[in-house]
Design an enzyme around this catalytic site. Structure first.
Site, PDB file in Angstrom:
ATOM      1  N   HIS A  83      27.792  61.478  24.297  1.00  0.00           N
ATOM      2  CA  HIS A  83      28.848  60.957  23.425  1.00  0.00           C
ATOM      3  C   HIS A  83      29.370  59.636  23.983  1.00  0.00           C
ATOM      4  CE1 HIS A  83      29.896  65.101  21.744  1.00  0.00           C
ATOM      5  NE2 HIS A  83      29.374  65.467  22.899  1.00  0.00           N
ATOM      6  N   GLU A  92      30.508  62.621  28.038  1.00  0.00           N
ATOM      7  CA  GLU A  92      31.140  61.480  27.385  1.00  0.00           C
ATOM      8  C   GLU A  92      30.950  60.245  28.257  1.00  0.00           C
ATOM      9  OE1 GLU A  92      32.745  61.344  24.481  1.00  0.00           O
ATOM     10  OE2 GLU A  92      33.402  63.401  24.018  1.00  0.00           O
ATOM     11  N   HIS A 145      25.441  62.726  19.914  1.00  0.00           N
ATOM     12  CA  HIS A 145      26.327  63.454  19.010  1.00  0.00           C
ATOM     13  C   HIS A 145      25.941  63.177  17.551  1.00  0.00           C
ATOM     14  CE1 HIS A 145      30.803  64.737  18.248  1.00  0.00           C
ATOM     15  NE2 HIS A 145      29.932  65.639  17.861  1.00  0.00           N
ATOM     16  N   ASP A 181      28.393  58.437  17.488  1.00  0.00           N
ATOM     17  CA  ASP A 181      28.198  58.172  18.920  1.00  0.00           C
ATOM     18  C   ASP A 181      26.953  58.878  19.471  1.00  0.00           C
ATOM     19  OD1 ASP A 181      29.788  60.594  18.471  1.00  0.00           O
ATOM     20  OD2 ASP A 181      30.081  60.680  20.628  1.00  0.00           O
TER      21      ASP A 181
HETATM   22 ZN   LIG Z   1      30.994  62.568  20.278  1.00  0.00          ZN
END
Ligand SMILES: [Zn+2]
Length: 194
Positions: A47, A129, A168, A178
């Site tokens: 992400h 992330e 994602h 993303d």
């Molecule tokens: Zn995401």
């Protein structure tokens, strides 16, 4: 007792038995829970996030994942402060790694999602992330940290073959974009498989 399909092998030197990476800063998030019993962890989801969007300073992402984001600190935060989300890992622009959820636990990163016909990707995936946006290039420090983190995850969860490392946007198309076009998949995967 269920057999744990993710049982720790004797050669697992990195992720500890509880699913935490000793080299990462640890900030346990309450936005997590148990995976369904017997779940094989076999998907990795990449992400990006930045708070406020496009800004790379402050500890707002930590605050969001720890349910302490101040809605008064920025107009954008009003809507997202009540949202209960998390990821297993965050890699900041300078490569610093933070872990919020044990890999053995379910983090709340994917939302409504499907991979190869199987829904609820949070059940069986690990989420990383990257601090960033869809269109700003990620940093070399992030690619290095991401490759290192991925290698350690795969050492523990070998079912996460390269074909099961996705964005994602791949598991929530139309809803999520993303990690975005600025993310260099070739560069990343070369660092993972070599
Ligand atoms: Zn995401």
């Amino acid at each position: 007792m269920e057999d744990n399909p993710n049982a720790v092998g004797s050669d697992s030197l990195n992720l500890d038995a509880d699913g935490w990476l000793p080299s990462a800063r640890r900030l346990p998030s309450p936005n997590s829970d148990a995976r369904p019993p017997g779940t094989l962890i076999d998907l990795l989801v990449i992400h990006n996030i930045s708070l406020p969007p496009g800004e790379f300073a402050g500890d707002w992402i930590d605050d969001l994942f720890l349910n302490r984001l101040d809605p008064g600190a920025h107009p954008y935060f009003v809507a997202i402060a009540p949202v209960r989300v998390s990821a297993h890992f965050l890699i900041r622009r300078d490569g610093r790694l933070t872990q919020y959820v044990s890999c053995e636990q379910r983090a709340w990163h994917a939302g409504v999602s499907v991979f190869m016909g199987r829904e609820r990707c949070n059940d069986y995936s690990i989420g990383i992330e990257l601090e960033g946006t869809d269109c700003i290039p990620f940093t070399s420090a992030q690619y290095c940290a991401l490759a290192d983190c991925t290698r350690q995850i795969r050492a523990r969860y070998p079912a996460i073959v390269p074909e099961r490392i996705v964005g994602h946007s791949d598991i929530a198309p139309g809803r999520k974009t993303d990690p975005g076009p600025a993310f260099d998949w070739g560069r990343y995967l070369k660092g993972v498989v070599s």
